[in-house]
Design a protein around this motif. Structure first.
Motif, mmCIF file in Angstrom:
data_model
loop_
_atom_site.group_PDB
_atom_site.id
_atom_site.type_symbol
_atom_site.label_atom_id
_atom_site.label_comp_id
_atom_site.label_asym_id
_atom_site.label_seq_id
_atom_site.Cartn_x
_atom_site.Cartn_y
_atom_site.Cartn_z
ATOM 1 N N SER A 167 0.885 -1.048 0.083
ATOM 2 C CA SER A 167 0.124 0.061 0.190
ATOM 3 C C SER A 167 0.651 1.275 0.231
ATOM 4 O O SER A 167 0.515 2.465 -0.492
ATOM 5 N N SER A 168 2.034 1.125 0.474
ATOM 6 C CA SER A 168 3.042 2.492 0.591
ATOM 7 C C SER A 168 3.512 2.718 -0.681
ATOM 8 O O SER A 168 3.799 3.900 -0.991
ATOM 9 N N MET A 174 1.961 1.987 -3.658
ATOM 10 C CA MET A 174 1.151 2.133 -4.999
ATOM 11 C C MET A 174 0.664 3.667 -4.757
ATOM 12 O O MET A 174 0.247 4.221 -3.686
ATOM 13 N N MET A 175 0.530 4.358 -6.089
ATOM 14 C CA MET A 175 -0.025 5.665 -5.981
ATOM 15 C C MET A 175 -1.588 5.605 -6.516
ATOM 16 O O MET A 175 -1.772 4.795 -7.484
ATOM 17 N N THR A 176 -2.394 6.092 -5.722
ATOM 18 C CA THR A 176 -3.863 6.338 -6.376
ATOM 19 C C THR A 176 -3.775 7.292 -7.741
ATOM 20 O O THR A 176 -2.944 7.755 -7.820
ATOM 21 N N ASP A 177 -5.024 6.771 -8.282
ATOM 22 C CA ASP A 177 -5.324 7.879 -9.475
ATOM 23 C C ASP A 177 -5.431 9.270 -9.190
ATOM 24 O O ASP A 177 -4.967 9.957 -9.902
ATOM 25 N N ALA A 178 -6.267 9.271 -8.133
ATOM 26 C CA ALA A 178 -6.372 10.790 -7.828
ATOM 27 C C ALA A 178 -5.103 11.442 -7.427
ATOM 28 O O ALA A 178 -4.907 12.872 -7.767
ATOM 29 N N GLU A 179 -4.203 10.823 -6.725
ATOM 30 C CA GLU A 179 -2.999 11.354 -6.234
ATOM 31 C C GLU A 179 -2.116 11.757 -7.584
ATOM 32 O O GLU A 179 -1.628 12.630 -7.573
ATOM 33 N N ARG A 218 -3.073 12.309 -10.682
ATOM 34 C CA ARG A 218 -3.904 13.384 -11.290
ATOM 35 C C ARG A 218 -3.504 14.882 -10.580
ATOM 36 O O ARG A 218 -3.117 15.994 -11.166
ATOM 37 N N GLU A 240 -9.934 14.268 -14.195
ATOM 38 C CA GLU A 240 -10.326 12.986 -14.951
ATOM 39 C C GLU A 240 -10.587 13.029 -16.305
ATOM 40 O O GLU A 240 -10.537 12.016 -17.081
ATOM 41 N N CYS A 290 1.283 5.509 -13.478
ATOM 42 C CA CYS A 290 0.035 5.236 -12.723
ATOM 43 C C CYS A 290 -1.053 5.654 -13.870
ATOM 44 O O CYS A 290 -2.093 4.806 -14.021
#
Length: 151
Positions: free
Chosen positions: A84-85, A87-92, A94, A101, A137
């Protein structure tokens, strides 16, 4: 005489007239000695108590580790933290690139190139790597599917 009566109540024996001053002097000296002894006793209690608490904490921590290793919770938690540490989220991603989006892949690449080059010139390797991870990502989301692949 009133002072002698008060001293009689405190010490439990009658005080002859004229000894009140000597008793008060002794009681001040005795109270200083008593306070010094009480401070020493309190310091010893604090030191001993903290040692006992530290040993109890270490023992409880060891027991918790043993219990966790029995059910595999420790390995699962460690694996979850590792994945989890990183991986970057899509929102982060962007937010880092400053796109929405609805942005096209070309707009994302344009922002990526701009930010990557700016950070390459000014020497912020950390920001440059963040920009690169953000592009990676979003690349998984925006890259067109290979021909022949059916959704």
């Amino acid at each position: 005489m009133k002072l002698a009566g008060e001293l009689e109540n405190v010490f439990g024996f009658p005080c002859p007239v004229g000894t009140e001053i000597r008793l008060l002097q002794l009681s001040v000296g005795d109270s200083i000695l008593f306070l010094a002894m009480a401070a020493k006793l309190l310091a010893n209690l604090i030191v001993m108590g903290s040692g006992i608490m530290a040993r109890a904490f270490v023992q409880a921590y060891r027991q918790a580790l043993m219990n966790a290793s029995k059910n595999g919770v420790a390995q699962e938690a460690a694996q979850h933290i590792k994945t989890s540490s990183k991986m970057m989220t899509d929102a982060e991603a962007r937010q880092i690139l400053g796109v929405t989006e609805n942005s096209t892949w070309e707009e994302i690449l344009k922002r990526y190139d701009n930010l990557f080059e700016r950070n390459a010139k000014n020497g912020s390797f950390y920001l440059q790597s963040k920009v690169h991870r953000a592009k990676e990502c979003l690349e998984t989301l925006h890259q067109p599917k290979e021909p022949g692949m059916v959704e």
